[in-house]
Structures are given as structure tokens and as C-alpha cells.
Motif scaffolding. Structure first.
Motif, short mmCIF file in Angstrom:
data_model
loop_
_atom_site.label_atom_id
_atom_site.label_comp_id
_atom_site.label_asym_id
_atom_site.label_seq_id
_atom_site.Cartn_x
_atom_site.Cartn_y
_atom_site.Cartn_z
N GLU A 83 0.84 -1.21 0.00
CA GLU A 83 0.00 0.00 0.00
C GLU A 83 0.87 1.26 0.00
OE1 GLU A 83 -3.31 0.38 -0.27
OE2 GLU A 83 -3.60 -1.79 -0.43
N LEU A 84 1.97 1.21 0.73
CA LEU A 84 2.88 2.35 0.76
C LEU A 84 3.51 2.60 -0.60
CD1 LEU A 84 4.11 4.54 2.55
CD2 LEU A 84 5.89 2.91 3.19
N LEU A 85 3.87 1.52 -1.30
CA LEU A 85 4.41 1.67 -2.66
C LEU A 85 3.37 2.28 -3.61
CD1 LEU A 85 6.59 -1.50 -3.33
CD2 LEU A 85 7.34 0.88 -3.19
N VAL A 86 2.12 1.88 -3.48
CA VAL A 86 1.06 2.46 -4.30
C VAL A 86 0.94 3.95 -3.99
CG1 VAL A 86 -1.45 2.49 -4.70
CG2 VAL A 86 -0.24 0.31 -4.58
N PHE A 97 -3.74 14.26 -3.71
CA PHE A 97 -5.02 14.29 -2.99
C PHE A 97 -6.10 13.59 -3.79
CE2 PHE A 97 -2.66 18.03 -1.39
CZ PHE A 97 -2.50 17.57 -0.09
N ILE A 98 -6.02 12.26 -3.81
CA ILE A 98 -7.00 11.44 -4.52
C ILE A 98 -7.54 10.39 -3.55
CG2 ILE A 98 -5.99 11.81 -6.81
CD1 ILE A 98 -4.68 9.03 -6.56
N GLU A 99 -8.69 9.85 -3.88
CA GLU A 99 -9.34 8.85 -3.03
C GLU A 99 -8.46 7.62 -2.80
OE1 GLU A 99 -12.26 8.68 -1.33
OE2 GLU A 99 -12.63 10.79 -1.80
N ARG A 100 -7.74 7.20 -3.82
CA ARG A 100 -6.91 5.99 -3.70
C ARG A 100 -5.85 6.15 -2.61
NH1 ARG A 100 -5.61 1.50 -2.54
NH2 ARG A 100 -4.19 0.25 -3.75
N ASN A 101 -5.27 7.35 -2.50
CA ASN A 101 -4.27 7.60 -1.46
C ASN A 101 -4.90 7.54 -0.07
OD1 ASN A 101 -2.40 7.85 -3.47
ND2 ASN A 101 -2.22 10.06 -3.31
N THR A 102 -6.10 8.07 0.04
CA THR A 102 -6.82 7.97 1.31
C THR A 102 -7.06 6.51 1.66
OG1 THR A 102 -7.90 10.09 0.86
CG2 THR A 102 -8.89 8.70 2.54
N GLY A 103 -7.41 5.71 0.66
CA GLY A 103 -7.61 4.28 0.89
C GLY A 103 -6.32 3.59 1.32
N CYS A 104 -5.20 3.99 0.73
CA CYS A 104 -3.91 3.42 1.13
C CYS A 104 -3.61 3.74 2.59
CB CYS A 104 -2.78 3.96 0.25
SG CYS A 104 -2.79 3.36 -1.44
N LEU A 105 -3.80 4.99 2.98
CA LEU A 105 -3.55 5.38 4.36
C LEU A 105 -4.49 4.66 5.32
CD1 LEU A 105 -2.92 9.19 3.86
CD2 LEU A 105 -1.24 7.45 4.48
N ARG A 106 -5.74 4.49 4.91
CA ARG A 106 -6.70 3.76 5.74
C ARG A 106 -6.24 2.32 5.94
NH1 ARG A 106 -10.88 4.55 2.86
NH2 ARG A 106 -11.70 6.30 4.04
N ALA A 107 -5.83 1.68 4.86
CA ALA A 107 -5.38 0.28 4.94
C ALA A 107 -4.13 0.17 5.82
CB ALA A 107 -5.10 -0.26 3.54
N ILE A 108 -3.20 1.08 5.66
CA ILE A 108 -1.98 1.04 6.46
C ILE A 108 -2.31 1.22 7.94
CG2 ILE A 108 0.18 2.26 6.98
CD1 ILE A 108 0.36 2.83 3.91
N SER A 109 -3.24 2.13 8.24
CA SER A 109 -3.60 2.34 9.65
C SER A 109 -4.23 1.09 10.26
CB SER A 109 -4.53 3.55 9.80
OG SER A 109 -5.83 3.26 9.33
N TRP A 110 -5.12 0.43 9.52
CA TRP A 110 -5.73 -0.79 10.04
C TRP A 110 -4.71 -1.91 10.18
CZ3 TRP A 110 -9.71 -0.69 12.87
CH2 TRP A 110 -10.76 0.18 12.63
#
Length: 164
Positions: A83-86, A97-110
Motif C-alpha cells: 500500500e505504501l508503494l502504491v 489528494f486522490i481517493e486511492r491515497n486515502t484508501g492506502c492510508l486507511r489500509a496502512i492504519s488498520w
């Protein structure tokens, strides 16, 4: 002022160099995680020999639970690195500032929270792992806040794009 040598080569640190370094370090971490998978049983065996700390379960054998949990942590960590590479790839393309980056950060946090849970489970055998679990959850919370900031920035950017 730029820092250059006598040939005129620029040595100043830039955003591009920083992003490249982040991607290289992430790749190195992935390599280290893959290498670690071959040594988890050896590490668990060594830790069992040198540790005298007991968790709630007392002097129970820690080798098997430690191996299982470390392999699970490795799987979670590799997914977090993916996810970090993405995220870094998107930033490299100028898509911050795109939705996919927010999703990456969400996944990393979980994933950080999950590592914290797994380490807390391991602390049943050896109490020292409660600290690793605590710091993993703490990092997950920080990532969560960062995700919320990104989410708000994506929302503001989207509103600005519609008004122009």
C-alpha cells in the motif's frame, strides 16, 4: 542558495530525491521482510532461550506462538508495504489528494492496528511484546489522523475542481 561542486553538479536535497529515497527504502524493507521469513524459527528459538520474562500464561513454550504470530505480522507488514508503494507511486505521478491515497492510508492504519493486536496476543507468553503492540496501535492512530487530513484535503480539492 544552491550547493554545487566545481563541475556545477547540484547536491541540494529535493522533493524528487526524497520521494526516490522513500521508494528505495520501502523496497529495501520489503526485501528485508522477505529475508526475515527464512529466519523466524531461528529468531523464535533464540528468543525462547534468552528470555526469562513471562506473560500471563507463565512459563509456557513461546516458540510456536511466536513463529505463528511473526509470520502473520510479516504478511500484514508486506501488505502495508504494498500500500505504501502504491501511495508513493501516486505521489510520484503528481496524484496526491486522490481517493486511492486515502484508501492506502486507511489500509496502512488498520494494518498497524492489526499488528498491535497480534503483538498484544504474543504478550500473553512474553509481556515485553505489550510495548510493541502499544506502539503499533499508536502508529496506527497517527496514520488514522493522517488519513483523515488527506480525506478532508481530497474533499476540498474536489470542491475546488467543481467551482473552477
Amino acid at each position: 542558495m544552491k550547493s554545487t561542486n566545481e563541475r556545477g553538479v547540484n547536491f541540494m536535497w529535493s522533493k524528487t530525491k526524497s520521494l526516490f529515497l522513500s521508494r528505495v527504502l520501502t523496497g529495501a524493507m520489503i526485501g528485508l521482510l522477505c529475508l526475515l521469513s527464512f529466519f523466524i524459527p531461528t529468531i523464535a528459538e533464540w528468543y525462547e532461550l534468552v528470555s526469562n520474562d513471562n506473560g500471563i500464561l507463565g512459563e509456557k513454550d513461546v516458540f510456536i506462538p511466536m513463529c505463528v504470530i511473526l509470520y502473520l505480522v510479516e504478511i500484514v507488514a508486506l501488505n502495508a508495504m504494498k500500500e505504501l508503494l502504491v501511495l508513493l507511486g501516486n505521489i510520484n505521478k503528481g496524484e496526491v489528494f486522490i481517493e486511492r491515497n486515502t484508501g492506502c492510508l486507511r489500509a496502512i492504519s488498520w494494518m498497524c492496528m492489526l499488528v498491535g493486536l497480534l503483538m498484544t496476543i504474543l504478550s500473553l507468553w512474553r509481556s515485553i511484546f505489550i510495548f510493541v503492540g502499544f506502539f503499533s496501535v499508536m502508529f496506527g492512530l497517527i496514520m488514522r489522523v493522517l488519513k483523515n487530513v488527506f480525506e478532508k484535503a481530497v474533499e476540498i480539492k474536489s470542491e475546488n475542481d467543481f467551482t473552477i
